[in-house]
Design an enzyme around this catalytic site. Structure first.
Site, PDB file in Angstrom:
ATOM      1  N   ASP A   1       1.324 -15.422   6.117  1.00  0.00           N
ATOM      2  CA  ASP A   1       0.888 -16.792   5.822  1.00  0.00           C
ATOM      3  C   ASP A   1       0.969 -17.095   4.329  1.00  0.00           C
ATOM      4  O   ASP A   1       1.306 -18.221   3.938  1.00  0.00           O
ATOM      5  CB  ASP A   1      -0.537 -17.011   6.335  1.00  0.00           C
ATOM      6  CG  ASP A   1      -0.585 -17.203   7.846  1.00  0.00           C
ATOM      7  OD1 ASP A   1       0.486 -17.347   8.471  1.00  0.00           O
ATOM      8  OD2 ASP A   1      -1.708 -17.198   8.404  1.00  0.00           O
TER       9      ASP A   1
ATOM     10  N   PRO B   1       0.799  -1.215   0.000  1.00  0.00           N
ATOM     11  CA  PRO B   1       0.000   0.000   0.000  1.00  0.00           C
ATOM     12  C   PRO B   1       0.836   1.273   0.000  1.00  0.00           C
ATOM     13  O   PRO B   1       1.865   1.353   0.689  1.00  0.00           O
ATOM     14  CB  PRO B   1      -0.800  -0.085   1.303  1.00  0.00           C
ATOM     15  CG  PRO B   1      -0.857  -1.529   1.616  1.00  0.00           C
ATOM     16  CD  PRO B   1       0.392  -2.136   1.066  1.00  0.00           C
ATOM     17  N   ASN B   2       0.362   2.223  -0.775  1.00  0.00           N
ATOM     18  CA  ASN B   2       0.902   3.588  -0.857  1.00  0.00           C
ATOM     19  C   ASN B   2       2.216   3.695  -1.622  1.00  0.00           C
ATOM     20  O   ASN B   2       2.683   4.808  -1.890  1.00  0.00           O
ATOM     21  CB  ASN B   2       1.069   4.206   0.550  1.00  0.00           C
ATOM     22  CG  ASN B   2      -0.242   4.270   1.299  1.00  0.00           C
ATOM     23  OD1 ASN B   2      -1.228   4.791   0.779  1.00  0.00           O
ATOM     24  ND2 ASN B   2      -0.293   3.707   2.488  1.00  0.00           N
TER      25      ASN B   2
ATOM     26  N   HIS C   1      12.814  -2.278   2.757  1.00  0.00           N
ATOM     27  CA  HIS C   1      12.148  -1.025   3.115  1.00  0.00           C
ATOM     28  C   HIS C   1      13.043   0.127   2.713  1.00  0.00           C
ATOM     29  O   HIS C   1      14.256   0.105   2.988  1.00  0.00           O
ATOM     30  CB  HIS C   1      11.871  -0.952   4.623  1.00  0.00           C
ATOM     31  CG  HIS C   1      10.969  -2.048   5.080  1.00  0.00           C
ATOM     32  ND1 HIS C   1       9.613  -2.009   4.870  1.00  0.00           N
ATOM     33  CD2 HIS C   1      11.234  -3.223   5.678  1.00  0.00           C
ATOM     34  CE1 HIS C   1       9.075  -3.120   5.344  1.00  0.00           C
ATOM     35  NE2 HIS C   1      10.041  -3.882   5.831  1.00  0.00           N
TER      36      HIS C   1
ATOM     37  N   ARG D   1       5.138  10.963  -2.360  1.00  0.00           N
ATOM     38  CA  ARG D   1       4.752  10.680  -0.970  1.00  0.00           C
ATOM     39  C   ARG D   1       5.934  10.930  -0.030  1.00  0.00           C
ATOM     40  O   ARG D   1       6.970  10.261  -0.155  1.00  0.00           O
ATOM     41  CB  ARG D   1       4.343   9.205  -0.897  1.00  0.00           C
ATOM     42  CG  ARG D   1       4.140   8.684   0.490  1.00  0.00           C
ATOM     43  CD  ARG D   1       4.124   7.163   0.505  1.00  0.00           C
ATOM     44  NE  ARG D   1       3.821   6.682   1.832  1.00  0.00           N
ATOM     45  CZ  ARG D   1       4.080   5.453   2.250  1.00  0.00           C
ATOM     46  NH1 ARG D   1       4.655   4.588   1.432  1.00  0.00           N
ATOM     47  NH2 ARG D   1       3.779   5.095   3.466  1.00  0.00           N
TER      48      ARG D   1
ATOM     49  N   TYR E   1      10.991   8.984   1.791  1.00  0.00           N
ATOM     50  CA  TYR E   1      11.059   7.893   0.808  1.00  0.00           C
ATOM     51  C   TYR E   1      11.821   8.248  -0.462  1.00  0.00           C
ATOM     52  O   TYR E   1      12.026   7.385  -1.316  1.00  0.00           O
ATOM     53  CB  TYR E   1       9.632   7.444   0.463  1.00  0.00           C
ATOM     54  CG  TYR E   1       8.902   6.881   1.665  1.00  0.00           C
ATOM     55  CD1 TYR E   1       9.366   5.737   2.308  1.00  0.00           C
ATOM     56  CD2 TYR E   1       7.763   7.500   2.179  1.00  0.00           C
ATOM     57  CE1 TYR E   1       8.725   5.219   3.413  1.00  0.00           C
ATOM     58  CE2 TYR E   1       7.109   6.984   3.293  1.00  0.00           C
ATOM     59  CZ  TYR E   1       7.594   5.846   3.906  1.00  0.00           C
ATOM     60  OH  TYR E   1       6.963   5.337   5.005  1.00  0.00           O
TER      61      TYR E   1
ATOM     62  N   ARG F   1      12.415   4.878  13.178  1.00  0.00           N
ATOM     63  CA  ARG F   1      11.130   5.578  13.112  1.00  0.00           C
ATOM     64  C   ARG F   1      10.232   5.162  14.285  1.00  0.00           C
ATOM     65  O   ARG F   1      10.715   4.680  15.298  1.00  0.00           O
ATOM     66  CB  ARG F   1      10.499   5.306  11.737  1.00  0.00           C
ATOM     67  CG  ARG F   1      11.397   5.783  10.585  1.00  0.00           C
ATOM     68  CD  ARG F   1      10.774   5.540   9.237  1.00  0.00           C
ATOM     69  NE  ARG F   1       9.541   6.302   9.067  1.00  0.00           N
ATOM     70  CZ  ARG F   1       8.656   6.078   8.096  1.00  0.00           C
ATOM     71  NH1 ARG F   1       8.880   5.099   7.222  1.00  0.00           N
ATOM     72  NH2 ARG F   1       7.576   6.807   8.003  1.00  0.00           N
TER      73      ARG F   1
ATOM     74  N   GLU G   1      13.016  -9.131   2.141  1.00  0.00           N
ATOM     75  CA  GLU G   1      12.181  -7.988   2.537  1.00  0.00           C
ATOM     76  C   GLU G   1      12.991  -6.708   2.372  1.00  0.00           C
ATOM     77  O   GLU G   1      14.172  -6.672   2.731  1.00  0.00           O
ATOM     78  CB  GLU G   1      11.781  -8.177   4.003  1.00  0.00           C
ATOM     79  CG  GLU G   1      10.982  -7.040   4.598  1.00  0.00           C
ATOM     80  CD  GLU G   1      10.726  -7.267   6.105  1.00  0.00           C
ATOM     81  OE1 GLU G   1      11.167  -8.318   6.645  1.00  0.00           O
ATOM     82  OE2 GLU G   1      10.114  -6.390   6.722  1.00  0.00           O
TER      83      GLU G   1
ATOM     84  N   HIS H   1       3.736  -4.428   9.229  1.00  0.00           N
ATOM     85  CA  HIS H   1       3.595  -4.322  10.679  1.00  0.00           C
ATOM     86  C   HIS H   1       2.274  -4.870  11.197  1.00  0.00           C
ATOM     87  O   HIS H   1       2.031  -4.872  12.399  1.00  0.00           O
ATOM     88  CB  HIS H   1       3.733  -2.849  11.097  1.00  0.00           C
ATOM     89  CG  HIS H   1       4.812  -2.111  10.368  1.00  0.00           C
ATOM     90  ND1 HIS H   1       6.137  -2.483  10.450  1.00  0.00           N
ATOM     91  CD2 HIS H   1       4.769  -1.064   9.499  1.00  0.00           C
ATOM     92  CE1 HIS H   1       6.857  -1.670   9.681  1.00  0.00           C
ATOM     93  NE2 HIS H   1       6.046  -0.809   9.091  1.00  0.00           N
TER      94      HIS H   1
ATOM     95  N   ALA I   1       2.973  -0.678   4.964  1.00  0.00           N
ATOM     96  CA  ALA I   1       2.458  -0.758   6.337  1.00  0.00           C
ATOM     97  C   ALA I   1       1.961  -2.159   6.699  1.00  0.00           C
ATOM     98  O   ALA I   1       1.889  -2.506   7.886  1.00  0.00           O
ATOM     99  CB  ALA I   1       1.345   0.264   6.530  1.00  0.00           C
TER     100      ALA I   1
ATOM    101  N   ASN J   1       8.320  -5.364  -0.534  1.00  0.00           N
ATOM    102  CA  ASN J   1       8.172  -4.248   0.400  1.00  0.00           C
ATOM    103  C   ASN J   1       6.682  -4.190   0.723  1.00  0.00           C
ATOM    104  O   ASN J   1       5.891  -3.653  -0.063  1.00  0.00           O
ATOM    105  CB  ASN J   1       8.642  -2.933  -0.223  1.00  0.00           C
ATOM    106  CG  ASN J   1       8.511  -1.783   0.760  1.00  0.00           C
ATOM    107  OD1 ASN J   1       7.876  -1.899   1.812  1.00  0.00           O
ATOM    108  ND2 ASN J   1       9.104  -0.647   0.420  1.00  0.00           N
TER     109      ASN J   1
END
Ligand code: DQA
Length: 147
Positions: free
Chosen positions: A90, A13-14, A103, A21, A26, A110, A101, A83, A80, A77
């Protein structure tokens, strides 16, 4: 079935808003820049890439399920969802593919709620805080794991 020569790139998302953004967090690169970098890096190791970005958890889960059939590994990535999402975790476990992974930001510098990841302990490697370059490192690590 022959060994897949495709990697799955999943952005959550985002991340479609990359470039506009919170650029101070970022950076200026767009999602298209990220996808092009991943494709270039993967091509150096003779892998092609299927890229998916969605703001919807279920779409990401479906893409991971589909990747089981024809992808060798996953760079993700989860945004959100990192978290919060046991469902995404799963799906990654169900795929039984190596995961790296990534980020853009250093999540550990943060807010405390960004310090926990539902993915990190099932990932081969985690890249944080390296900006867009982190995606290239992630691909290189995935290729190394795939041997
Ligand atoms: C992010 C970090 C997450 O905490 C955040 O929700 C994002 C982006 C990163 O790339 O730094 O959407 O995954």
């Amino acid at each position: 079935m022959s060994t897949p020569t495709r990697l799955l790139l999943v952005n959550g998302p985002n991340l479609n808003l990359l470039g506009t953004r919170e650029p101070e967090v970022y950076g200026d690169a767009t999602l298209a820049d990220v996808e092009a970098l991943v494709e270039r890096t993967a091509a150096e190791a003779s892998y092609e890439v299927r890229s998916v970005q969605s703001n919807h958890e279920g779409v990401l889960i479906d893409a991971i399920h589909a990747g089981r059939d024809d992808c060798a590994g996953i760079v993700i990535n989860p945004g959100a969802l990192t978290h919060t999402s046991i469902a995404l975790r799963d799906a990654l476990l169900a795929a039984r593919l190596p995961v790296v992974e990534v980020h853009l930001s250093n999540v550990h510098r943060r807010e405390p709620f960004r310090h926990h990841s539902y993915v990190s302990d099932i990932a081969e490697a985690v890249v944080v805080g390296a900006g867009v370059d982190g995606y290239a490192f992630a691909v290189q690590q995935l290729v190394r794991v795939l041997g």
